[in-house]
Design a protein around this motif. Structure first.
Motif, PDB file in Angstrom:
ATOM      1  N   PRO A 189       0.809  -1.224   0.000  1.00 27.78           N
ATOM      2  CA  PRO A 189       0.000   0.000   0.000  1.00 27.78           C
ATOM      3  C   PRO A 189       0.841   1.271   0.000  1.00 27.78           C
ATOM      4  O   PRO A 189       0.489   2.262  -0.659  1.00 27.78           O
ATOM      5  N   ALA A 190       1.949   1.263   0.714  1.00 31.65           N
ATOM      6  CA  ALA A 190       2.828   2.432   0.733  1.00 31.65           C
ATOM      7  C   ALA A 190       3.478   2.639  -0.630  1.00 31.65           C
ATOM      8  O   ALA A 190       3.623   3.781  -1.098  1.00 31.65           O
ATOM      9  N   ALA A 191       3.889   1.545  -1.280  1.00 29.25           N
ATOM     10  CA  ALA A 191       4.479   1.657  -2.618  1.00 29.25           C
ATOM     11  C   ALA A 191       3.472   2.225  -3.601  1.00 29.25           C
ATOM     12  O   ALA A 191       3.791   3.109  -4.410  1.00 29.25           O
ATOM     13  N   ALA A 192       2.234   1.736  -3.537  1.00 27.04           N
ATOM     14  CA  ALA A 192       1.187   2.239  -4.423  1.00 27.04           C
ATOM     15  C   ALA A 192       0.933   3.720  -4.184  1.00 27.04           C
ATOM     16  O   ALA A 192       0.762   4.507  -5.124  1.00 27.04           O
ATOM     17  N   ASP A 193       0.923   4.121  -2.920  1.00 27.32           N
ATOM     18  CA  ASP A 193       0.686   5.519  -2.567  1.00 27.32           C
ATOM     19  C   ASP A 193       1.784   6.423  -3.118  1.00 27.32           C
ATOM     20  O   ASP A 193       1.505   7.491  -3.685  1.00 27.32           O
ATOM     21  N   THR A 194       3.041   6.020  -2.976  1.00 31.46           N
ATOM     22  CA  THR A 194       4.160   6.843  -3.452  1.00 31.46           C
ATOM     23  C   THR A 194       4.195   6.910  -4.971  1.00 31.46           C
ATOM     24  O   THR A 194       4.432   7.975  -5.547  1.00 31.46           O
ATOM     25  N   ILE A 195       3.983   5.781  -5.634  1.00 30.43           N
ATOM     26  CA  ILE A 195       3.992   5.774  -7.101  1.00 30.43           C
ATOM     27  C   ILE A 195       2.863   6.646  -7.644  1.00 30.43           C
ATOM     28  O   ILE A 195       3.066   7.461  -8.554  1.00 30.43           O
ATOM     29  N   TYR A 196       1.687   6.496  -7.078  1.00 28.44           N
ATOM     30  CA  TYR A 196       0.547   7.316  -7.520  1.00 28.44           C
ATOM     31  C   TYR A 196       0.831   8.798  -7.278  1.00 28.44           C
ATOM     32  O   TYR A 196       0.552   9.640  -8.141  1.00 28.44           O
ATOM     33  N   GLN A 197       1.403   9.127  -6.122  1.00 24.35           N
ATOM     34  CA  GLN A 197       1.701  10.537  -5.822  1.00 24.35           C
ATOM     35  C   GLN A 197       2.761  11.091  -6.770  1.00 24.35           C
ATOM     36  O   GLN A 197       2.701  12.256  -7.170  1.00 24.35           O
ATOM     37  N   ASN A 198       3.729  10.249  -7.142  1.00 25.52           N
ATOM     38  CA  ASN A 198       4.730  10.670  -8.125  1.00 25.52           C
ATOM     39  C   ASN A 198       4.066  11.007  -9.452  1.00 25.52           C
ATOM     40  O   ASN A 198       4.393  12.023 -10.083  1.00 25.52           O
ATOM     41  N   PHE A 199       3.128  10.172  -9.877  1.00 24.13           N
ATOM     42  CA  PHE A 199       2.387  10.448 -11.120  1.00 24.13           C
ATOM     43  C   PHE A 199       1.657  11.788 -11.015  1.00 24.13           C
ATOM     44  O   PHE A 199       1.674  12.601 -11.947  1.00 24.13           O
ATOM     45  N   MET A 200       1.015  12.032  -9.879  1.00 29.04           N
ATOM     46  CA  MET A 200       0.249  13.258  -9.702  1.00 29.04           C
ATOM     47  C   MET A 200       1.158  14.485  -9.652  1.00 29.04           C
ATOM     48  O   MET A 200       0.911  15.502 -10.316  1.00 29.04           O
ATOM     49  N   PRO A 257       3.154  -0.901   9.778  1.00 25.26           N
ATOM     50  CA  PRO A 257       2.987   0.104   8.722  1.00 25.26           C
ATOM     51  C   PRO A 257       4.081  -0.021   7.671  1.00 25.26           C
ATOM     52  O   PRO A 257       5.108  -0.674   7.882  1.00 25.26           O
ATOM     53  N   GLY A 258       3.857   0.614   6.533  1.00 22.35           N
ATOM     54  CA  GLY A 258       4.848   0.600   5.468  1.00 22.35           C
ATOM     55  C   GLY A 258       5.196   2.004   5.022  1.00 22.35           C
ATOM     56  O   GLY A 258       4.478   2.972   5.291  1.00 22.35           O
ATOM     57  N   ILE A 259       6.320   2.110   4.320  1.00 23.38           N
ATOM     58  CA  ILE A 259       6.732   3.379   3.725  1.00 23.38           C
ATOM     59  C   ILE A 259       7.532   3.070   2.468  1.00 23.38           C
ATOM     60  O   ILE A 259       8.157   2.006   2.359  1.00 23.38           O
ATOM     61  N   ALA A 260       7.495   3.987   1.510  1.00 16.80           N
ATOM     62  CA  ALA A 260       8.261   3.815   0.270  1.00 16.80           C
ATOM     63  C   ALA A 260       8.688   5.202  -0.207  1.00 16.80           C
ATOM     64  O   ALA A 260       7.910   6.148  -0.141  1.00 16.80           O
ATOM     65  N   HIS A 261       9.925   5.301  -0.672  1.00 10.99           N
ATOM     66  CA  HIS A 261      10.462   6.562  -1.155  1.00 10.99           C
ATOM     67  C   HIS A 261      10.789   6.449  -2.653  1.00 10.99           C
ATOM     68  O   HIS A 261      11.476   5.507  -3.059  1.00 10.99           O
ATOM     69  N   GLY A 262      10.310   7.406  -3.432  1.00  9.83           N
ATOM     70  CA  GLY A 262      10.537   7.386  -4.871  1.00  9.83           C
ATOM     71  C   GLY A 262      11.702   8.258  -5.286  1.00  9.83           C
ATOM     72  O   GLY A 262      11.828   9.402  -4.840  1.00  9.83           O
TER      73      GLY A 262
END
Length: 348
Positions: free
Chosen positions: A220-231, A337-342
């Motif tokens: 979920p954290a990876a999806a959130d970061t990737i989507y935010q990068n797109f936005m 919890p999770g976290i991901a950095h792009g």
């Protein structure tokens, strides 16, 4: 600091992009990388690409923690040897590991006497380190900065799960912690690639409490970061040759793809996961894949950098993923919890 970093009014031209991202006006260069891994990693599909494969899991030391510190020290020294730099020529070192109080790092890099920031992002640490190092160079605060991250199978098992002698059975969703270390030198002079932007992740918690299913915790954290990068950058999967997560493994990859499809993006054709690439799952019995700080760090400094050097990939989104698992919080019944950095990396 270069004049190219400033506009006519003297303001820094590095820009905030959207809610969580930065775009660098004068993007820092990736000058070199170095990586050392253990025997099992050397027997995997990427074995021929690593700088060095160490057959001795103890690295000549008496404890697993000392072994990981030695792994870090040797990898950092290898990077300095490659670049013919002295420790005094590096302005900042951003480094971390998975152990309590970052003991592998603090003891591992101590002898180098570099200005040091100890960082912790679980298995996303390499992404966090690259983001901070890129900011320090792009902002003119450092001419050269290093990002480093490591993990060790045995020290991680000892810290987070069971003593190896216990012989517990691992479920399919479990991953195999990589014994490996990768470090990257960033600077102002021309290199083979540039970090043109970053998307700093948020902590995302879907309430998963299964410590043997890190992929589900991190996806979920990876999806959130990737989507935010797109936005933030007004991009989509079509703007990247590869979108590379850190260590979701097979279970986490499936969840990631499903979550992004719900948001209207199908990244299946460009997605790659370092945890899937680093081991041969069937022949090496690694179940869901590889994990640990060293997983994405070593894969970046070997396979990924090779593709960028050859210009096979023009632009990638590198997204190391981390499960913020603590033995204390887990034993008290808390979720993971999770976290991901792009990190946006472009070849030159």
């Amino acid at each position: 600091m270069s004049k190219e970093q400033f506009g006519k009014d003297g303001c820094n031209m590095n820009q905030r992009k959207g809610a969580q991202s930065l775009e660098f006006a004068r993007a820092p260069y990736i000058l070199e990388g170095a990586c050392i891994v253990g025997k099992k990693e050397g027997e995997g599909p990427l074995g021929h690409l690593f700088d060095r494969v160490e057959e001795d899991p103890m690295f000549g030391m008496n404890t697993w923690e000392e072994a990981e510190s030695t792994l870090q020290q040797q990898t950092l020294q290898l990077l300095l040897d490659k670049t013919k730099l002295t420790p005094g020529e590096v302005h900042y070192l951003f480094a971390g590991d998975l152990l309590g109080q970052l003991i592998a790092t603090s003891f591992g890099v101590m002898s180098m006497e570099m200005p040091f920031f100890g960082i912790y992002g679980a298995c996303s640490t390499m992404g966090e380190g690259l983001g901070l190092a890129a900011m320090s160079v792009a902002g003119g605060f450092a001419g050269k900065a290093i990002a480093l991250a490591s993990s060790h199978f045995a020290s991680a098992e000892k810290t987070f799960r069971f003593p190896l002698d216990y012989g517990t059975q691992r479920p399919f969703s479990a991953t195999w912690t990589v014994t490996g270390c990768g470090c990257v030198l960033l600077g102002e002079e021309k290199g083979f690639a540039r970090i043109t932007g970053i998307t700093t992740g948020k902590i995302v918690d879907y309430g998963v409490k299964d410590s043997m299913n890190m992929g589900a915790c991190m996806a979920p954290a990876a999806a959130d970061t990737i989507y935010q990068n797109f936005m933030d950058f007004n991009r989509s999967d079509k703007d990247y040759d590869k979108i590379i997560t850190g260590d979701l493994g097979y279970v986490g990859q499936t969840i990631l793809l499903d979550l992004l499809k719900e948001k209207g993006y199908d990244i299946a054709k460009v997605h790659m996961d370092c945890g899937i690439e680093i081991f041969d799952n069937e022949n090496q019995d690694t179940h869901c894949g590889g994990s640990g700080c060293g997983c994405s760090a070593a894969t970046l400094c070997s396979y990924i950098f090779k593709q960028l050097r050859k210009n096979n990939w023009k632009r990638i989104l590198f997204v190391p993923t981390g499960a913020l698992l603590s033995p204390v919080s887990f034993n008290e019944g808390q979720s993971v919890p999770g976290i991901a950095h792009g990190v946006v990396i472009e070849s030159v």
